[in-house]
Design a protein around this motif. Structure first.
Motif, PDB file in Angstrom:
ATOM      1  N   VAL A 129       2.089   0.997 -11.277  1.00 30.83           N
ATOM      2  CA  VAL A 129       2.555   0.623 -10.247  1.00 30.83           C
ATOM      3  C   VAL A 129       4.076   0.000 -10.141  1.00 30.83           C
ATOM      4  N   VAL A 130       4.037  -1.220 -11.497  1.00 26.54           N
ATOM      5  CA  VAL A 130       5.236  -1.631 -11.669  1.00 26.54           C
ATOM      6  C   VAL A 130       6.353  -0.650 -11.791  1.00 26.54           C
ATOM      7  N   ARG A 131       6.006   0.485 -12.778  1.00 27.42           N
ATOM      8  CA  ARG A 131       7.146   1.547 -12.811  1.00 27.42           C
ATOM      9  C   ARG A 131       7.493   2.120 -11.499  1.00 27.42           C
ATOM     10  N   GLU A 132       6.552   2.525 -10.676  1.00 24.78           N
ATOM     11  CA  GLU A 132       7.109   3.041  -9.341  1.00 24.78           C
ATOM     12  C   GLU A 132       7.689   1.999  -8.443  1.00 24.78           C
ATOM     13  N   ALA A 133       7.134   0.741  -8.554  1.00 27.11           N
ATOM     14  CA  ALA A 133       8.233  -0.164  -7.691  1.00 27.11           C
ATOM     15  C   ALA A 133       9.637  -0.314  -8.246  1.00 27.11           C
TER      16      ALA A 133
ATOM     17  N   GLU B 177      11.399   1.968  -9.729  1.00 27.20           N
ATOM     18  CA  GLU B 177      12.018   3.247  -9.613  1.00 27.20           C
ATOM     19  C   GLU B 177      12.321   3.352  -8.139  1.00 27.20           C
ATOM     20  N   THR B 178      11.762   3.037  -7.409  1.00 26.49           N
ATOM     21  CA  THR B 178      11.830   3.076  -5.787  1.00 26.49           C
ATOM     22  C   THR B 178      12.643   1.781  -5.413  1.00 26.49           C
ATOM     23  N   GLY B 179      12.438   0.604  -5.903  1.00 25.46           N
ATOM     24  CA  GLY B 179      13.018  -0.584  -5.550  1.00 25.46           C
ATOM     25  C   GLY B 179      12.361  -0.990  -4.158  1.00 25.46           C
ATOM     26  N   ASN B 180      11.401  -0.600  -3.798  1.00 23.58           N
ATOM     27  CA  ASN B 180      10.646  -0.911  -2.910  1.00 23.58           C
ATOM     28  C   ASN B 180       8.999  -1.154  -3.065  1.00 23.58           C
ATOM     29  N   ALA B 181       8.899  -2.523  -3.426  1.00 23.18           N
ATOM     30  CA  ALA B 181       7.438  -2.791  -3.553  1.00 23.18           C
ATOM     31  C   ALA B 181       6.490  -2.606  -2.468  1.00 23.18           C
ATOM     32  N   SER B 182       7.070  -2.789  -1.331  1.00 20.15           N
ATOM     33  CA  SER B 182       6.200  -2.432  -0.327  1.00 20.15           C
ATOM     34  C   SER B 182       5.568  -1.061   0.004  1.00 20.15           C
ATOM     35  N   LEU B 183       6.371  -0.344  -0.362  1.00 24.37           N
ATOM     36  CA  LEU B 183       6.085   1.274  -0.023  1.00 24.37           C
ATOM     37  C   LEU B 183       5.185   1.664  -1.193  1.00 24.37           C
ATOM     38  N   VAL B 184       5.420   1.299  -2.390  1.00 29.53           N
ATOM     39  CA  VAL B 184       4.504   1.602  -3.517  1.00 29.53           C
ATOM     40  C   VAL B 184       3.242   0.801  -3.176  1.00 29.53           C
ATOM     41  N   ALA B 185       2.911  -0.465  -2.551  1.00 26.46           N
ATOM     42  CA  ALA B 185       1.903  -1.081  -2.418  1.00 26.46           C
ATOM     43  C   ALA B 185       1.032  -0.332  -1.355  1.00 26.46           C
ATOM     44  N   ARG B 186       1.708   0.058  -0.257  1.00 28.01           N
ATOM     45  CA  ARG B 186       1.041   0.969   0.736  1.00 28.01           C
ATOM     46  C   ARG B 186       0.429   2.124   0.201  1.00 28.01           C
ATOM     47  N   ARG B 187       1.304   2.856  -0.606  1.00 26.85           N
ATOM     48  CA  ARG B 187       0.681   4.076  -1.381  1.00 26.85           C
ATOM     49  C   ARG B 187      -0.556   3.942  -1.919  1.00 26.85           C
ATOM     50  N   HIS B 188      -0.677   2.621  -2.820  1.00 28.18           N
ATOM     51  CA  HIS B 188      -1.867   2.359  -3.452  1.00 28.18           C
ATOM     52  C   HIS B 188      -3.092   1.438  -2.746  1.00 28.18           C
ATOM     53  N   GLN B 189      -2.312   1.123  -1.382  1.00 27.15           N
ATOM     54  CA  GLN B 189      -3.523   0.498  -0.675  1.00 27.15           C
ATOM     55  C   GLN B 189      -3.652  -0.993  -1.392  1.00 27.15           C
ATOM     56  N   LEU B 190      -2.442  -1.557  -1.785  1.00 26.17           N
ATOM     57  CA  LEU B 190      -2.265  -2.980  -2.291  1.00 26.17           C
ATOM     58  C   LEU B 190      -1.504  -3.771  -1.393  1.00 26.17           C
ATOM     59  N   LYS B 191      -1.575  -5.294  -1.830  1.00 23.76           N
ATOM     60  CA  LYS B 191      -0.569  -6.012  -0.900  1.00 23.76           C
ATOM     61  C   LYS B 191       0.791  -6.140  -1.653  1.00 23.76           C
ATOM     62  N   PRO B 192       1.810  -6.080  -0.970  1.00 24.36           N
ATOM     63  CA  PRO B 192       3.054  -6.195  -1.372  1.00 24.36           C
ATOM     64  C   PRO B 192       3.314  -7.240  -2.473  1.00 24.36           C
ATOM     65  N   GLU B 193       2.625  -8.413  -1.749  1.00 18.07           N
ATOM     66  CA  GLU B 193       2.900  -9.416  -3.107  1.00 18.07           C
ATOM     67  C   GLU B 193       2.481  -9.415  -4.205  1.00 18.07           C
ATOM     68  N   MET B 194       1.216  -8.860  -4.462  1.00 17.01           N
ATOM     69  CA  MET B 194       0.472  -8.492  -5.959  1.00 17.01           C
ATOM     70  C   MET B 194       1.459  -7.680  -6.586  1.00 17.01           C
ATOM     71  N   VAL B 195       2.181  -6.358  -6.002  1.00 16.48           N
ATOM     72  CA  VAL B 195       3.201  -5.618  -6.524  1.00 16.48           C
ATOM     73  C   VAL B 195       4.288  -6.353  -6.990  1.00 16.48           C
ATOM     74  N   ARG B 196       4.606  -7.255  -6.283  1.00 23.84           N
ATOM     75  CA  ARG B 196       5.812  -8.016  -6.638  1.00 23.84           C
ATOM     76  C   ARG B 196       5.665  -8.961  -7.851  1.00 23.84           C
ATOM     77  N   ARG B 197       4.299  -9.630  -7.659  1.00 17.18           N
ATOM     78  CA  ARG B 197       3.806 -10.371  -8.713  1.00 17.18           C
ATOM     79  C   ARG B 197       3.702  -9.566 -10.082  1.00 17.18           C
ATOM     80  N   TRP B 198       3.061  -8.439 -10.186  1.00 15.54           N
ATOM     81  CA  TRP B 198       2.852  -7.739 -11.242  1.00 15.54           C
ATOM     82  C   TRP B 198       4.196  -7.256 -11.848  1.00 15.54           C
ATOM     83  N   THR B 199       5.354  -6.956 -11.121  1.00 13.13           N
ATOM     84  CA  THR B 199       6.641  -6.522 -11.275  1.00 13.13           C
ATOM     85  C   THR B 199       7.304  -7.763 -11.922  1.00 13.13           C
TER      86      THR B 199
END
Length: 90
Positions: A14-18, A20-42
């Motif tokens: 997930v971090v790698r995808e975020a 690469e895309t520069g878009n945590a919200s898009l990656v979060a949506r793709r994996h059914q996660l909250k954007p805040e979680m993806v940002r925190r992991w990154t």
């Protein structure tokens, strides 16, 4: 998927995808996660990969200082050479 069941491999993907895309919200949506979680992991992955520069080991600090001293000695040698060429005593 509950928060405790995310594997380190999944988080890394997930971090790698975020990144690469520069878009945590898009990656979060793709994996059914909250954007805040993806940002925190990154953010956590970045911190883990780049530890605090103030926490340099003694050996690292020693090498850094040796390099600075070498650069300073080189600058002094160049300046002294220029002064000699101009006929000024040092």
């Amino acid at each position: 998927m509950s928060q405790s069941s995310y594997t380190p491999e999944f988080k890394a993907q997930v971090v790698r995808e975020a990144r690469e895309t520069g878009n945590a919200s898009l990656v979060a949506r793709r994996h059914q996660l909250k954007p805040e979680m993806v940002r925190r992991w990154t953010r956590e992955a970045t911190k883990a990969a780049h530890p605090n520069p103030d926490a340099l080991s003694l050996a690292d600090e020693n090498e850094r200082l040796k390099k600075l001293l070498g650069e300073r000695d080189l600058q002094l040698a160049v300046l002294q050479d220029l002064l000699r060429k101009k006929g000024i005593r040092t």
